[in-house]
Motif scaffolding. Sequence first.
Motif, mmCIF file in Angstrom:
data_model
loop_
_atom_site.group_PDB
_atom_site.id
_atom_site.type_symbol
_atom_site.label_atom_id
_atom_site.label_comp_id
_atom_site.label_asym_id
_atom_site.label_seq_id
_atom_site.Cartn_x
_atom_site.Cartn_y
_atom_site.Cartn_z
ATOM 1 N N TRP A 145 0.814 -1.212 0.000
ATOM 2 C CA TRP A 145 0.000 0.000 0.000
ATOM 3 C C TRP A 145 0.848 1.263 0.000
ATOM 4 O O TRP A 145 0.406 2.304 -0.483
ATOM 5 N N ARG A 146 2.064 1.183 0.513
ATOM 6 C CA ARG A 146 2.976 2.322 0.359
ATOM 7 C C ARG A 146 3.295 2.530 -1.125
ATOM 8 O O ARG A 146 3.301 3.667 -1.616
ATOM 9 N N GLN B 79 -8.690 3.758 1.431
ATOM 10 C CA GLN B 79 -9.060 2.832 2.508
ATOM 11 C C GLN B 79 -7.974 1.787 2.745
ATOM 12 O O GLN B 79 -7.697 1.435 3.903
ATOM 13 N N GLY B 80 -7.331 1.308 1.682
ATOM 14 C CA GLY B 80 -6.231 0.367 1.863
ATOM 15 C C GLY B 80 -5.053 1.000 2.571
ATOM 16 O O GLY B 80 -4.436 0.398 3.464
ATOM 17 N N VAL B 81 -4.727 2.231 2.188
ATOM 18 C CA VAL B 81 -3.626 2.957 2.818
ATOM 19 C C VAL B 81 -3.934 3.244 4.291
ATOM 20 O O VAL B 81 -3.074 3.059 5.170
ATOM 21 N N LEU B 82 -5.146 3.676 4.562
ATOM 22 C CA LEU B 82 -5.518 3.989 5.946
ATOM 23 C C LEU B 82 -5.407 2.754 6.841
ATOM 24 O O LEU B 82 -4.911 2.841 7.975
ATOM 25 N N ARG B 83 -5.839 1.607 6.338
ATOM 26 C CA ARG B 83 -5.814 0.395 7.165
ATOM 27 C C ARG B 83 -4.404 -0.168 7.311
ATOM 28 O O ARG B 83 -3.953 -0.446 8.427
ATOM 29 N N VAL C 104 -1.279 0.993 6.171
ATOM 30 C CA VAL C 104 -0.116 1.853 6.413
ATOM 31 C C VAL C 104 -0.282 2.630 7.712
ATOM 32 O O VAL C 104 0.644 2.698 8.530
ATOM 33 N N PHE C 105 -1.478 3.188 7.926
ATOM 34 C CA PHE C 105 -1.700 4.039 9.092
ATOM 35 C C PHE C 105 -2.471 3.356 10.219
ATOM 36 O O PHE C 105 -2.695 3.953 11.271
ATOM 37 N N ALA D 261 3.624 6.791 1.394
ATOM 38 C CA ALA D 261 4.748 6.141 0.727
ATOM 39 C C ALA D 261 6.001 6.155 1.606
ATOM 40 O O ALA D 261 6.811 5.219 1.553
ATOM 41 N N GLY D 262 6.150 7.174 2.427
ATOM 42 C CA GLY D 262 7.341 7.309 3.255
ATOM 43 C C GLY D 262 7.190 6.752 4.660
ATOM 44 O O GLY D 262 8.148 6.788 5.447
ATOM 45 N N ALA D 263 6.006 6.219 4.988
ATOM 46 C CA ALA D 263 5.762 5.702 6.346
ATOM 47 C C ALA D 263 6.567 4.439 6.578
ATOM 48 O O ALA D 263 6.719 3.609 5.681
ATOM 49 N N THR D 264 7.090 4.298 7.783
ATOM 50 C CA THR D 264 7.850 3.079 8.109
ATOM 51 C C THR D 264 7.329 2.481 9.401
ATOM 52 O O THR D 264 6.586 3.108 10.145
#
Length: 266
Positions: free
Chosen positions: A159-160, A211-215, A217-218, A263-266
Motif C-alpha cells: 500500500w505504500r 481505505q487500503g492505505v488507511l488500514r 499503512v496508518f 509512501a514514506g511511512a515506516t
Amino acid sequence: MDRCGARITLTRMTTRRALLLGAAALPLAACGRFGSQSGDFDAPREERVACRTPEALTSFATLGGAPLRYEITGTEQSFNADPRFVDQLEAWAADWVAVSGLGPLTAVSTYGAHVDKCGSWHAAGRAFDFGVLTHADGTQVSCRYDTWGEDAPRLALYWRLAASLAKHFNYTLTYRYNEQHHNHIHIDNGVSGYDTFGFNEGSRTHVLLVQGVLRWVFGRDVPADGGFGQSTRDAARAVQQEYGITQRLASTEGWGAFLDAAAGAT
C-alpha cells in the motif's frame, strides 16, 4: 468483429460495460489470455471504446535505472510505451526512491506496457502492470497478493507503493479493485493524461486506495467498500492532521502530501 474477437457496437458500448480480458503481456501475445494475470479494467469507466489507436511508441528496458523483467518468466526484456508515459514512469520511480527510503531500484518485474488489446489503455501505450520491485538493500515490494495474501508486512509495503503510484497515475488499480488484479497493480493515465489531479471522493478507485492505505499503512479501522463514508473521511482527516497537511485531499497539493506521507511511512 473487432481484432480481439469481441463483437462490439456503439449501442452496446453506451449501454453497458464490456468485460475486457487479458492483461498486458509480451507484444506478440496480443489479445490473448494469460491465466491469472488476465482482466484489466483500465479504460475510463464511462468512456470505453472498442479499440484504441497506439500513440507513437518507444522501447524501454529499464525503469529508475533498474532492468525490466517479464514477471511470468523472469526474463529481462524491453517493452513499448508512449514516450511521454515513459517519462511519467521515470518521474514516479525517482519520487518513489526518494520518498520510500528503500534505496535505488535494482529490478522491476512487470506484465507489460503496450499490447494490442482492444478497449485498453495498454493499446495506446499508456498503461503499465507492476509485479515486483527489488531494491538495492534486497527489499522486495511485491504486488503478488495472489501468492502471499493477508501478510501484514507485505501489505504495508504494497500500500505504500500503491500510494506512490496513485500520486502520479489517476487510475491505480489494486487487488481490492477486483480479482483480476490480485497479481499486479495496474496504472494508466487514461483520465488524467499528463495533468496533475487531486482526490475524487466519487471515484471507487480512489476511495479503495485511500481505505487500503488507511488500514495497512496508518493502522486505521476503516471499511473496504469503496465509499467515502464518515469513518473513512474521519480517518483520512486524522492522518492529515497528524502529518500537518492543511490542504484538502481534493487539491493536487493535499492529495500529493497525503500519498507522500503514506509512501514514506515506516
